[in-house]
Motif scaffolding. Structure first.
Motif, PDB file in Angstrom:
ATOM      1  N   UNK A   1      22.762  16.493 -48.173  1.00 50.51           N
ATOM      2  CA  UNK A   1      22.723  17.849 -47.652  1.00 50.51           C
ATOM      3  C   UNK A   1      21.383  18.262 -47.090  1.00 50.51           C
ATOM      4  N   UNK A   2      20.934  19.429 -47.504  1.00 54.21           N
ATOM      5  CA  UNK A   2      19.689  19.990 -46.999  1.00 54.21           C
ATOM      6  C   UNK A   2      18.450  19.254 -47.505  1.00 54.21           C
ATOM      7  N   UNK A   3      18.626  18.381 -48.502  1.00 50.38           N
ATOM      8  CA  UNK A   3      17.488  17.633 -49.024  1.00 50.38           C
ATOM      9  C   UNK A   3      17.126  16.432 -48.158  1.00 50.38           C
ATOM     10  N   UNK A   4      17.950  16.143 -47.152  1.00 46.58           N
ATOM     11  CA  UNK A   4      17.727  14.973 -46.311  1.00 46.58           C
ATOM     12  C   UNK A   4      16.440  15.116 -45.521  1.00 46.58           C
ATOM     13  N   UNK A   5      15.674  14.019 -45.488  1.00 44.77           N
ATOM     14  CA  UNK A   5      14.444  14.053 -44.710  1.00 44.77           C
ATOM     15  C   UNK A   5      14.757  13.834 -43.243  1.00 44.77           C
ATOM     16  N   UNK A   6      13.810  14.134 -42.385  1.00 44.85           N
ATOM     17  CA  UNK A   6      14.049  14.110 -40.948  1.00 44.85           C
ATOM     18  C   UNK A   6      13.780  12.751 -40.325  1.00 44.85           C
ATOM     19  N   UNK A   7      13.108  11.840 -41.065  1.00 50.27           N
ATOM     20  CA  UNK A   7      12.752  10.567 -40.447  1.00 50.27           C
ATOM     21  C   UNK A   7      13.834   9.505 -40.590  1.00 50.27           C
ATOM     22  N   UNK A   8      14.871   9.767 -41.391  1.00 50.14           N
ATOM     23  CA  UNK A   8      16.012   8.870 -41.459  1.00 50.14           C
ATOM     24  C   UNK A   8      15.799   7.582 -42.223  1.00 50.14           C
ATOM     25  N   UNK A   9      14.740   7.474 -43.031  1.00 51.43           N
ATOM     26  CA  UNK A   9      14.469   6.210 -43.717  1.00 51.43           C
ATOM     27  C   UNK A   9      15.127   6.143 -45.093  1.00 51.43           C
ATOM     28  N   UNK A  10      15.634   7.237 -45.604  1.00 52.47           N
ATOM     29  CA  UNK A  10      16.281   7.258 -46.920  1.00 52.47           C
ATOM     30  C   UNK A  10      17.789   7.069 -46.761  1.00 52.47           C
ATOM     31  N   UNK A  11      18.460   6.504 -47.773  1.00 55.75           N
ATOM     32  CA  UNK A  11      19.915   6.357 -47.710  1.00 55.75           C
ATOM     33  C   UNK A  11      20.614   7.715 -47.745  1.00 55.75           C
ATOM     34  N   UNK A  12      21.563   7.888 -46.829  1.00 55.65           N
ATOM     35  CA  UNK A  12      22.309   9.148 -46.772  1.00 55.65           C
ATOM     36  C   UNK A  12      23.688   8.886 -46.191  1.00 55.65           C
ATOM     37  N   UNK A  13      24.699   9.436 -46.812  1.00 50.75           N
ATOM     38  CA  UNK A  13      26.076   9.278 -46.349  1.00 50.75           C
ATOM     39  C   UNK A  13      26.402  10.319 -45.284  1.00 50.75           C
ATOM     40  N   UNK A  14      27.108   9.925 -44.200  1.00 48.48           N
ATOM     41  CA  UNK A  14      27.457   8.555 -43.800  1.00 48.48           C
ATOM     42  C   UNK A  14      26.269   7.882 -43.117  1.00 48.48           C
ATOM     43  N   UNK A  15      26.167   6.578 -43.264  1.00 49.43           N
ATOM     44  CA  UNK A  15      25.001   5.837 -42.792  1.00 49.43           C
ATOM     45  C   UNK A  15      25.400   4.853 -41.690  1.00 49.43           C
TER      46      UNK A  15
END
Length: 233
Positions: free
Chosen positions: A105-119
């Motif tokens: 959700x809103x905790x997602x970082x902007x650089x896209x290096x962390x795992x996040x669904x959907x990936x």
């Protein structure tokens, strides 16, 4: 889902035994995805090596719907917490905190290096590159050799990151066999003092090696590949 209690455990023990015969490069840290099957495998390896297990969310399964969604219910599957896993697997170091944790959700970082669904595939490759760099830096403080226990998509993506080629078109990676071991190494060059050293680039010593596996698995079985490496099969 856990590994199969007979054949699966036997396979993990075969992998552990092979890693233990690393000619002076025996690992002291086993990093593992938080899913049950990878944590159980990591625990078997760690007990054989007398090492500790660090649960790292950056090694989680590729967060694509086909791999982390229940087909019957259409709901996403989630791993247990470190504390829950540690109740069963005593090799887990509960003080270790993931260097590249899953974001939502809103905790997602902007650089896209962390795992996040959907990936996406591109996001997985970037996440794997980031995670393995963090794990290497973490373990370099003690010059520790490490084991990474993860899922085929993530392991293949990590191998690609360490391979150091410019694009997947130049990669030598092939489909990944069940129980395969990949090993990368690099030289540490001592300069004037023990505190002054440099490292060379990574060398792929083996990839998807299955000589330690029993029966039909010894020659490679149930191969799987990310789409970008299927062409090299």
């Amino acid at each position: 889902m856990d590994i199969e209690p007979t054949e699966g455990v036997d396979h993990a023990e075969k992998v552990a035994e092979q890693i233990a015969c690393s000619n002076g490069a025996v690992p002291t840290i086993v990093f593992a995805s938080p899913f049950l099957r990878t944590t159980h495998t990591a625990d078997i390896i760690a007990r054989r090596l007398k090492a500790r297990v660090c649960i790292e969310e950056g090694l989680t399964e590729w967060l694509t719907p086909s791999l982390v969604m229940e087909k019957s219910s259409g709901t996403q599957t989630f791993p247990s917490s470190v504390e829950q896993l540690a109740e069963t697997f005593k090799t887990i170091d509960v003080s270790y905190k993931s260097l590249n944790p899953v974001v939502t959700g809103d905790n997602a970082n902007s650089d896209g290096v962390a795992p996040r669904f959907p990936e996406s595939l591109e996001a997985l490759l970037l996440r794997a590159q980031t995670t393995v760099s963090q794990l290497v830096e973490y373990s370099s403080n003690d010059n520790a050799n490490i084991v990474i226990v993860s899922h085929a998509p993530c392991i293949q993506a990590i191998a690609y990151a360490l391979e150091g080629v410019i694009s997947t078109d130049e990669s030598k990676l092939t489909p990944w066999p069940l129980g395969g071991i990949t090993m990368f190494s690099r030289d540490i060059v001592r300069n004037n003092t023990d505190y002054d050293s440099t490292t060379t680039g990574w060398k792929m010593d083996m990839y998807g090696d299955t000589k330690h596996m029993p029966g039909k698995y010894k020659d490679g079985f149930k191969e799987w590949s990310l789409p970008c490496f299927e062409k090299t099969k």
